[in-house]
Design an enzyme around this catalytic site. Structure first.
Site, PDB file in Angstrom:
ATOM      1  N   ASP A   1       8.430  -4.866  -8.114  1.00 47.83           N
ATOM      2  CA  ASP A   1       7.915  -4.213  -6.915  1.00 47.83           C
ATOM      3  C   ASP A   1       7.494  -5.295  -5.921  1.00 47.83           C
ATOM      4  O   ASP A   1       6.964  -6.341  -6.317  1.00 47.83           O
ATOM      5  CB  ASP A   1       6.712  -3.323  -7.244  1.00 47.83           C
ATOM      6  CG  ASP A   1       6.221  -2.582  -6.001  1.00 47.83           C
ATOM      7  OD1 ASP A   1       5.137  -2.928  -5.501  1.00 47.83           O
ATOM      8  OD2 ASP A   1       6.938  -1.699  -5.524  1.00 47.83           O
TER       9      ASP A   1
ATOM     10  N   GLU B   1       5.508  -6.184  -2.108  1.00 52.10           N
ATOM     11  CA  GLU B   1       4.715  -5.742  -0.957  1.00 52.10           C
ATOM     12  C   GLU B   1       5.241  -6.518   0.233  1.00 52.10           C
ATOM     13  O   GLU B   1       5.577  -7.705   0.112  1.00 52.10           O
ATOM     14  CB  GLU B   1       3.234  -6.049  -1.161  1.00 52.10           C
ATOM     15  CG  GLU B   1       2.610  -5.383  -2.388  1.00 52.10           C
ATOM     16  CD  GLU B   1       2.583  -3.864  -2.309  1.00 52.10           C
ATOM     17  OE1 GLU B   1       2.600  -3.322  -1.190  1.00 52.10           O
ATOM     18  OE2 GLU B   1       2.570  -3.220  -3.372  1.00 52.10           O
TER      19      GLU B   1
ATOM     20  N   HIS C   1      -0.530   0.080  -5.297  1.00 55.81           N
ATOM     21  CA  HIS C   1      -0.286  -0.745  -4.109  1.00 55.81           C
ATOM     22  C   HIS C   1      -0.587  -2.222  -4.335  1.00 55.81           C
ATOM     23  O   HIS C   1      -0.818  -2.963  -3.378  1.00 55.81           O
ATOM     24  CB  HIS C   1      -1.038  -0.219  -2.879  1.00 55.81           C
ATOM     25  CG  HIS C   1      -0.389   1.006  -2.323  1.00 55.81           C
ATOM     26  ND1 HIS C   1       0.920   1.022  -1.927  1.00 55.81           N
ATOM     27  CD2 HIS C   1      -0.850   2.255  -2.141  1.00 55.81           C
ATOM     28  CE1 HIS C   1       1.240   2.242  -1.517  1.00 55.81           C
ATOM     29  NE2 HIS C   1       0.175   3.017  -1.632  1.00 55.81           N
TER      30      HIS C   1
ATOM     31  N   ASP D   1       2.144  -1.714  -9.361  1.00 54.73           N
ATOM     32  CA  ASP D   1       3.211  -0.752  -9.116  1.00 54.73           C
ATOM     33  C   ASP D   1       4.409  -1.025 -10.005  1.00 54.73           C
ATOM     34  O   ASP D   1       5.098  -0.097 -10.437  1.00 54.73           O
ATOM     35  CB  ASP D   1       3.643  -0.806  -7.640  1.00 54.73           C
ATOM     36  CG  ASP D   1       2.665  -0.061  -6.734  1.00 54.73           C
ATOM     37  OD1 ASP D   1       2.811  -0.161  -5.504  1.00 54.73           O
ATOM     38  OD2 ASP D   1       1.752   0.603  -7.280  1.00 54.73           O
TER      39      ASP D   1
END
Lengths: 725, 123
Positions: free
Chosen positions: A539, A541, A680, A685
């Protein structure tokens, strides 16, 4: 009434009628004509009617009797047969009714008893299997716990070099210098050649195989260097497929052992850099000292011999030799001081010392004193951060000896302790109020054996303290009426958490013995069952949603799945400096501020490391297309290409639950009851998505999707696949 | 007035140099070859300063120092430990037991004389 019954009744009635008709006919044939006519006269209408009625009644009676007979035999017998079949094949708990003839009731009872016995047997078998499984699992866990806590680094590999067990010590040793790189190279299912030189391992395997063939039992050693220049001593032992290694079997069965093949090997690693280094330094120190001293003494001796043997020497020359002697003596003093300072570290006590918290040592000593000497103890002032390097047992004995002697010879009832760091050492005071000892007594006590104080050890306080490289003495403060023994002991290095800590809650996974069975992948990846593959669940960000318009990655998190298990100990986590401005909106989503990103490595550093972490796995992500697009856009800049297959948990969830409206990560997680960890954050995640993926696999299998190829095809067909970035 | 110095050391080679040194500096010197003798001479000779080795037979220098410093009659004598025992724990022990100074062998004779002069000058 069943067919059988009907037939039986019909047959019985028919038989009866036939017999009666037959009898009548025979009778009639037998009669003389005169008798016949006489009989005919008798059988008048009403009498014939009566006869027919009689026959009918008889037939009916027989029919009813036969029917009843059948009801108590055939019916129950059939039902018993059905019940038996049911019990055997479908429902072991089923029982049959006891009905019908007494014999059949007995049969039914017997059947029920047999069924009962069978049920109990099945239950016992199940319980035994369950217990056996639990025991195996427990032993595995014990082994894993044991191996994982060993100080020695352990690696177990299968024949191809896939790592199937490693412990925390190995992780600390081989993981690489910086925390980010730690998870990259060492992991379950990864190749050991990523951390150790292939040639050397090959060589070791050949040596082991040679020994197996010759039925020898020497361990194989070699020394190798790691990537960051440290020296490792490696000891290798084979794992054989016969079920018994050579260890423990005295005279191996020659025939069998000769056929034993290596299915894997165990590597024990130790870092010898420091000890080799230390030895080299000590030797160097000693040699330097010897050589320097020889030289200086030679100069001095020559000079002084000259002076004494030539008293007629002129004053100037004598002065010169005097100066030489002076000069050499001073230099020798300096050299000695230097060597002493350098060797101070190496002048270790003869016995091994352990690092221990000061408080813990005092707890130990107090317990011993209270138990054995029967005095009460108190702590006066103790530095809680103080660590010692001590032989805790002999020190506890020493303190107990002093306490006991104080009690026995001076009626002291309580001793108090002080422990403080003073001038590079730990100062441990044993204080008491009341009668102070005479200094001679105190000196005597320092040199007496512990046996004088109730401890059965021949050592003395002076010896124990000397062993620690410390000193001890007695002092009294007459005005304050207290006296104490003061011990100066070596300080220990404060122990930072040297071992790699698990970043996530839960026991880190360090072993997977199923990997022993794995054969090299002969099928193309698409043909492989989903449950067999290794995955990296990822994952990211980012600064925003538009990779093509300059949005950048600011965090990458990933976790590995091997053999259907989420490996909590094998994660990748890194913040990335995006080298651009971070919008307020995105900060609100992921909570990563520009301050947190300052000083973080850039994508040029992080992506290649991540690529190594994800080597040889299938990538999985929630809405993976989004993350992959970001990674692809960095290809040119970093030279890193991700060409492994990708699965998307969002699409797979749509495959499995096409009617559900929402396939957001939180919704899917709650549908499949997966815990959401660290929402998040990149790693959090990734872990949630990994949990979702594992729950999706059996649901996919129910729909006939079992291989990677099938999963990819199904995912492409879903509605959401039409949305592309 | 002439100050008195007691030298307590069992090694003749260093005693010879120390005695020479102290006499050259103008002090009255006596020598003790063991701990017991050191205490006796301290009582009878009443030195102003004692050059005390640690590794003495009969009683160690540590003991002698502690005795001297705990006895009111000898408390004011300056004690300078002169020893080959140079580890910092050993120096700490000497100082804590009452030594006024601790000199590790080998030492500079000039510096030793200067230190002794300095200690005898102050009260």
């Amino acid at each position: 009434m069943s067919r059988t019954a009907l037939r039986a009744v019909f047959a019985a009635v028919a038989l009866t009628l036939v017999v009666l008709a037959g009898a009548a006919f025979v009778l009639w044939a037998d009669l003389e004509p005169t008798e016949r006519s006489a009989l005919a006269a008798v059988l008048t209408q009403p009498r014939v009617g009566l006869l027919v009625l009689f026959v009918v009644v008889l037939a009916a009676g027989i029919a009813l009797y036969v029917r009843r007979l059948l009801a108590v035999t055939v019916g129950p017998a059939q039902r018993i047969a059905e019940a038996l079949r049911l019990i055997a094949q479908a429902n072991p708990a089923h029982r049959t009714r006891e009905e019908g003839a007494p014999e059949l009731q007995a049969v039914a009872r017997a059947v029920n008893e047999l069924a009962e016995a069978r049920s109990r047997l099945l239950h016992d078998v199940e319980a035994t299997v369950h217990d056996a499984k639990a025991r195996v699992e427990e032993e595995r866990n014990r082994l894993a716990a044991l191996v994982s806590e060993l100080d020695q680094s352990v690696l177990v590999c299968n024949h191809e070099g896939r790592i199937l067990l490693y412990n925390a010590a190995a992780q600390g040793l081989l993981g690489g210098a910086d925390a980010g790189a730690r998870a990259d190279l060492l992991g379950l299912g990864r190749s050991v050649f990523g951390v150790l030189d292939r040639g050397l391992i090959q060589h070791a395997i050949e040596a082991m195989e040679g020994q197996i063939a010759r039925l020898e039992r020497e361990s194989v050693h070699f020394v190798t260097a790691t990537r960051d220049g440290r020296l490792l001593r490696v000891q290798a032992a084979p794992v054989l497929n016969v079920g018994e290694g050579l260890a423990g079997s005295g005279e191996p069965d020659r025939g069998r052992a000769a056929n034993a093949a290596l299915t894997g090997y165990v590597l024990l690693l130790s870092d010898v850099t420091e000890s080799i280094d230390a030895d080299a330094k000590s030797v160097g120190l000693l040699q330097g000292l010897v050589e320097g001293t020889r030289a200086a003494l030679a100069n001095i001796r020559a000079a002084i011999e000259n002076v004494t043997e030539h008293p007629e020497m002129d004053a100037a020359r004598r002065a010169r030799f005097g100066a030489i002697i002076q000069d050499e003596a001073v230099r020798l003093s300096d050299r000695l001081n230097l060597a002493t300072a350098q060797a101070a570290e190496r002048l270790r006590a003869r016995w091994p010392l352990e690092e221990m918290r000061g408080e813990d040592l005092l707890t130990l000593a107090r317990a011993r004193i209270e138990r054995r000497a029967g005095l009460s103890t108190k702590l006066e002032s103790v530095d809680p951060e103080l660590w010692l390097r001590v032989d805790s047992f002999s020190l506890a004995q020493a303190l107990s000896y002093l306490a006991r002697r104080l009690k026995d010879e001076f009626a002291v009832r309580e001793v108090r302790f002080r422990l403080l760091p003073v001038g590079g050492h730990a100062q441990l005071d044993v204080l008491w109020r009341g009668a102070p000892l005479a200094p001679e007594t105190a000196f005597a006590w320092e040199n007496d054996a512990f046996t004088h104080g109730g401890e059965d050890s021949p050592l003395s306080l002076a010896q124990v303290v000397e062993r620690h490289g410390g000193e001890a003495w007695y002092q009294r403060d007459l005005p304050a009426q207290i006296a104490y023994f003061r011990l100066l002991l070596p300080l220990g290095a404060q122990r930072a958490d040297a071992r790699a800590r698990a970043k996530l809650p839960g026991r880190p996974e360090f072993y997977d013995f199923d990997l022993f069975q794995r054969s090299p992948a002969t099928d193309a990846l698409d043909e492989r069952p989903l449950t067999d593959l290794a995955y990296t669940v990822i994952d990211t960000e980012t600064t925003g949603l538009n990779p093509a318009e300059g949005d950048e990655i600011i965090a990458i998190g990933a976790v590995r799945i091997v053999n259907g298990r989420l490996l909590r100990g094998e994660t990748f986590e890194s913040l990335v400096d995006p080298q651009r401005h971070l919008g307020e909106a995105s900060i609100a989503v992921h909570g990563i501020t520009p301050e947190m990103l300052a000083g973080q490595p850039t994508i040029d550093e992080v992506l290649p490391r991540f690529h190594r972490f994800a080597e040889e796995t299938v990538l999985v992500g929630h809405n993976a297309a989004f993350d992959m697009r970001f990674l692809q856009l960095k290809e040119a800049r970093t030279g890193v290409r991700f060409d492994q297959p990708v699965l998307d948990t969002l699409l797979l969830s749509a495959v499995v639950h096409p009617a559900q409206p929402s396939h957001g990560l939180e919704e899917i997680a709650s549908r499949l009851s997966v815990d959401v960890v660290g929402r998040h954050t990149a790693l959090g995640d990734a872990v949630t998505a990994a949990g979702v993926f594992l729950r999706l696999l059996p649901l996919l299998a129910e729909r006939g999707i079992r291989t990677l190829g099938e999963a990819r095809v199904a995912a492409e067909k879903t509605y959401y696949a039409r949305l592309k970035y | 007035m002439g100050k008195r110095v007691l030298i307590a050391d069992d090694e003749p080679n260093i005693v010879a140099s120390l005695e020479f040194l102290m006499e050259q500096a103008g002090f009255e010197v006596r020598v003790a070859a063991n701990g017991e003798q050191a205490l006796e001479l301290a009582a009878s000779f009443r030195p102003d300063l004692v050059l005390l080795d640690i590794m003495l037979p009969k009683r160690s220098g540590y003991e002698v120092c502690q005795r001297l410093k705990s006895d009111p009659a000898t408390r004011d004598m300056k004690v300078v430990m002169v020893s080959a025992k140079g580890r910092d724990v050993e120096v700490a022990k000497g100082v804590e037991l009452g030594a006024d100074a601790y000199v590790v062998k080998p030492f500079s004779t000039r510096e030793l004389v200067a230190k002794v002069r300095e200690m005898l000058a102050s009260p």
